[in-house]
Design a protein around this motif. Sequence first.
Motif, PDB file in Angstrom:
ATOM      1  N   ASP A  53      -0.352  51.359   4.869  1.00 38.63           N
ATOM      2  CA  ASP A  53      -0.711  52.773   4.854  1.00 38.63           C
ATOM      3  C   ASP A  53      -0.051  53.554   5.990  1.00 38.63           C
ATOM      4  O   ASP A  53      -0.453  54.687   6.277  1.00 38.63           O
ATOM      5  N   ASP A  54       0.942  52.961   6.639  1.00 34.81           N
ATOM      6  CA  ASP A  54       1.652  53.642   7.719  1.00 34.81           C
ATOM      7  C   ASP A  54       2.783  54.474   7.111  1.00 34.81           C
ATOM      8  O   ASP A  54       3.752  53.917   6.598  1.00 34.81           O
ATOM      9  N   PRO A  55       2.687  55.799   7.156  1.00 28.34           N
ATOM     10  CA  PRO A  55       3.699  56.628   6.492  1.00 28.34           C
ATOM     11  C   PRO A  55       5.094  56.455   7.078  1.00 28.34           C
ATOM     12  O   PRO A  55       6.085  56.485   6.343  1.00 28.34           O
ATOM     13  N   PHE A  56       5.177  56.265   8.403  1.00 33.81           N
ATOM     14  CA  PHE A  56       6.494  56.069   9.009  1.00 33.81           C
ATOM     15  C   PHE A  56       7.148  54.802   8.474  1.00 33.81           C
ATOM     16  O   PHE A  56       8.321  54.793   8.101  1.00 33.81           O
ATOM     17  N   PHE A  57       6.391  53.701   8.439  1.00 29.57           N
ATOM     18  CA  PHE A  57       6.931  52.440   7.943  1.00 29.57           C
ATOM     19  C   PHE A  57       7.304  52.565   6.468  1.00 29.57           C
ATOM     20  O   PHE A  57       8.311  52.013   6.014  1.00 29.57           O
ATOM     21  N   GLU A  58       6.495  53.299   5.719  1.00 32.50           N
ATOM     22  CA  GLU A  58       6.747  53.493   4.293  1.00 32.50           C
ATOM     23  C   GLU A  58       8.078  54.201   4.066  1.00 32.50           C
ATOM     24  O   GLU A  58       8.897  53.784   3.233  1.00 32.50           O
ATOM     25  N   VAL A  59       8.312  55.276   4.817  1.00 33.10           N
ATOM     26  CA  VAL A  59       9.565  56.016   4.679  1.00 33.10           C
ATOM     27  C   VAL A  59      10.735  55.179   5.187  1.00 33.10           C
ATOM     28  O   VAL A  59      11.799  55.122   4.561  1.00 33.10           O
ATOM     29  N   LEU A  60      10.549  54.526   6.335  1.00 34.13           N
ATOM     30  CA  LEU A  60      11.614  53.703   6.905  1.00 34.13           C
ATOM     31  C   LEU A  60      12.056  52.615   5.943  1.00 34.13           C
ATOM     32  O   LEU A  60      13.261  52.390   5.751  1.00 34.13           O
ATOM     33  N   SER A  61      11.106  51.934   5.325  1.00 30.89           N
ATOM     34  CA  SER A  61      11.445  50.847   4.396  1.00 30.89           C
ATOM     35  C   SER A  61      12.281  51.357   3.225  1.00 30.89           C
ATOM     36  O   SER A  61      13.282  50.732   2.843  1.00 30.89           O
ATOM     37  N   GLN A  62      11.876  52.498   2.662  1.00 25.27           N
ATOM     38  CA  GLN A  62      12.619  53.063   1.537  1.00 25.27           C
ATOM     39  C   GLN A  62      14.005  53.541   1.975  1.00 25.27           C
ATOM     40  O   GLN A  62      14.999  53.338   1.269  1.00 25.27           O
ATOM     41  N   ALA A  63      14.068  54.183   3.138  1.00 23.83           N
ATOM     42  CA  ALA A  63      15.338  54.729   3.608  1.00 23.83           C
ATOM     43  C   ALA A  63      16.342  53.624   3.931  1.00 23.83           C
ATOM     44  O   ALA A  63      17.540  53.752   3.621  1.00 23.83           O
ATOM     45  N   LEU A  64      15.890  52.532   4.550  1.00 25.00           N
ATOM     46  CA  LEU A  64      16.810  51.444   4.891  1.00 25.00           C
ATOM     47  C   LEU A  64      17.449  50.836   3.646  1.00 25.00           C
ATOM     48  O   LEU A  64      18.641  50.499   3.647  1.00 25.00           O
ATOM     49  N   GLU A  65      16.680  50.676   2.595  1.00 24.69           N
ATOM     50  CA  GLU A  65      17.230  50.119   1.358  1.00 24.69           C
ATOM     51  C   GLU A  65      18.317  51.012   0.782  1.00 24.69           C
ATOM     52  O   GLU A  65      19.285  50.524   0.190  1.00 24.69           O
ATOM     53  N   ILE A  66      18.163  52.326   0.957  1.00 26.77           N
ATOM     54  CA  ILE A  66      19.159  53.271   0.441  1.00 26.77           C
ATOM     55  C   ILE A  66      20.375  53.330   1.361  1.00 26.77           C
ATOM     56  O   ILE A  66      21.520  53.339   0.900  1.00 26.77           O
ATOM     57  N   LEU A  67      20.143  53.357   2.662  1.00 29.89           N
ATOM     58  CA  LEU A  67      21.232  53.465   3.622  1.00 29.89           C
ATOM     59  C   LEU A  67      22.060  52.190   3.722  1.00 29.89           C
ATOM     60  O   LEU A  67      23.275  52.241   3.951  1.00 29.89           O
ATOM     61  N   TYR A  68      21.404  51.040   3.553  1.00 31.75           N
ATOM     62  CA  TYR A  68      22.076  49.751   3.717  1.00 31.75           C
ATOM     63  C   TYR A  68      21.885  48.878   2.476  1.00 31.75           C
ATOM     64  O   TYR A  68      21.236  47.834   2.541  1.00 31.75           O
ATOM     65  N   PRO A  69      22.438  49.267   1.329  1.00 32.63           N
ATOM     66  CA  PRO A  69      22.256  48.443   0.126  1.00 32.63           C
ATOM     67  C   PRO A  69      22.970  47.096   0.256  1.00 32.63           C
ATOM     68  O   PRO A  69      24.112  47.023   0.713  1.00 32.63           O
ATOM     69  N   ASN A  70      22.265  46.017  -0.106  1.00 34.37           N
ATOM     70  CA  ASN A  70      22.830  44.662  -0.051  1.00 34.37           C
ATOM     71  C   ASN A  70      23.411  44.343   1.332  1.00 34.37           C
ATOM     72  O   ASN A  70      24.467  43.729   1.457  1.00 34.37           O
ATOM     73  N   HIS A  71      22.673  44.763   2.363  1.00 37.86           N
ATOM     74  CA  HIS A  71      23.165  44.625   3.732  1.00 37.86           C
ATOM     75  C   HIS A  71      22.056  44.024   4.594  1.00 37.86           C
ATOM     76  O   HIS A  71      20.873  44.243   4.338  1.00 37.86           O
ATOM     77  N   PRO A  72      22.418  43.274   5.643  1.00 35.98           N
ATOM     78  CA  PRO A  72      21.375  42.681   6.507  1.00 35.98           C
ATOM     79  C   PRO A  72      20.443  43.694   7.159  1.00 35.98           C
ATOM     80  O   PRO A  72      19.319  43.343   7.534  1.00 35.98           O
ATOM     81  N   TYR A  73      20.881  44.944   7.317  1.00 39.53           N
ATOM     82  CA  TYR A  73      20.019  45.980   7.897  1.00 39.53           C
ATOM     83  C   TYR A  73      19.163  46.678   6.838  1.00 39.53           C
ATOM     84  O   TYR A  73      18.440  47.626   7.159  1.00 39.53           O
ATOM     85  N   GLY A  74      19.228  46.229   5.602  1.00 39.09           N
ATOM     86  CA  GLY A  74      18.561  46.925   4.509  1.00 39.09           C
ATOM     87  C   GLY A  74      17.060  46.708   4.407  1.00 39.09           C
ATOM     88  O   GLY A  74      16.405  47.335   3.580  1.00 39.09           O
ATOM     89  N   LEU A  75      16.518  45.813   5.235  1.00 45.46           N
ATOM     90  CA  LEU A  75      15.072  45.572   5.272  1.00 45.46           C
ATOM     91  C   LEU A  75      14.584  45.680   6.712  1.00 45.46           C
ATOM     92  O   LEU A  75      15.344  45.435   7.650  1.00 45.46           O
ATOM     93  N   THR A  76      13.326  46.020   6.888  1.00 49.18           N
ATOM     94  CA  THR A  76      12.762  46.001   8.234  1.00 49.18           C
ATOM     95  C   THR A  76      12.669  44.552   8.709  1.00 49.18           C
ATOM     96  O   THR A  76      12.714  43.617   7.896  1.00 49.18           O
ATOM     97  N   PRO A  77      12.518  44.329  10.016  1.00 52.84           N
ATOM     98  CA  PRO A  77      12.397  42.951  10.511  1.00 52.84           C
ATOM     99  C   PRO A  77      11.244  42.159   9.913  1.00 52.84           C
ATOM    100  O   PRO A  77      11.248  40.924   9.981  1.00 52.84           O
TER     101      PRO A  77
END
Length: 456
Positions: free
Chosen positions: A162-186
């Motif tokens: 329910d953390d909105p920042f984490f929610e947005v970050l997770s979605q944004a990373l997948e878009i910014l880094y598709p099929n990339h090691p940075y594409g998911l949060t730690p």
Amino acid sequence: MSKQTRAAGVLILLCVAVCLLTQGRAAAERHVTAHVLENGLQVLILEKRTVPVVAVQVWYRVGSRHDPEERRGIAHLFEHMMFRGSEKYGPEEHARLINDVGGSSNAYTFFDMTVYHERLPSSELELALELEADRMDRLALTQETLDTEREVVKEEFRGYADDPFFEVLSQALEILYPNHPYGLTPLGRMADLEALSLDDCQAFYESRYAPNNAVLVIVGDTDAANALTLCEKHFGGMTSNRTASPGDLALEPREEIGPHKLRAAIPVRATALAFYVPEANHADTAPLRVLAHILWDGESSRLHTRLVRDRELAVAVLGHHQVVQGPGVFACGAAHLPNISSRKVARALVQELGRLKKEDVTDGELEKARKQLLAAKVFERYTAEGLADGLGFAEVVEGDYRCFEDELDDFRRVNKADIRRVANEYFTDANRVVFFVRPKRSNPLIWLYGVIRSLF
């Protein structure tokens, strides 16, 4: 607060900053003792005799970007497992022993590294080194440990649900880094954590937790020669391992720049622009960090002045400059009421960034941003932990601990031409990714407030 009181407070802070700036620069210019043991362990020691405290940090060159495919999250899981005991010490005994002598210990995992750190009385330096060496070489891996820590990490996942920042970050990373090691949060993926076996953990530990894949940083009230002798005593007998490949960090070619429409548990809308920027050790990193302060740091920043105060398009501005080993991201945006269209806010952001490409920033803007950044950096360097953080980051992420020694001068050298140059280099249409973030649930009262606010 009166203007006189505020002015006096600012003056006091500036005086403190000047004093710290002198001390901070002196700390950075102290000689760093750098040594590599025969097994490949890098050791960095900086003497700081102001208080009888020492900071000990072990920076492993393993972060979430090194997670094997279909085992995403194992690096962060290991951060937890490293506190679960060894052949010599029981579960959580590492932390207890440090606490018993008046110290503290913790750890964190990011994209490029995992860091274990202690702060304790300088007389107890050997205790910290013995404990770190023990878990580097003799960690006890059992099915019970794996099951226990897996549940802890799963609970972390649920806590972020329910953390909105984490929610947005997770979605944004997948878009910014598709099929990339940075594409998911730690944190990785829940399904991958469920599938982890004890054999997976053992293989990961043997390939990543080795002296030749780590940097040991010691800062504080200690004698460098004596500290190095202790490092040889506790770490020198280990053998180096053949570490796994670091992986490719090149980005895939992109065609779609958005807008990408996201949903999150936020009360108002948010619109953001993201641009790819170079890796941490690139010469443009310093100008970009100064530019970040000019754009979004404080109520006198460019974006707040133009979008919030002058044009009343937004209620707040935001920004983030991600500095990593591979391709970074420079993102800025605004939170706005629902009666203001996301496209209108995006156009306003593009216009403000466009001004940077055509006009120099003012002398006042540049000087203020440099002073803010330098003051923040000097405060970071005032403690043994802050100095150790800076040295470790410079060596592991930037590639050379001497980058930390040069950092303050790099910021001082940034000029107006540098700001305009990086704006033209990176703030291009082809390099831009646009995000429109909307609340999961609309609130009619917020919409009504926005309409009424626009009338007055």
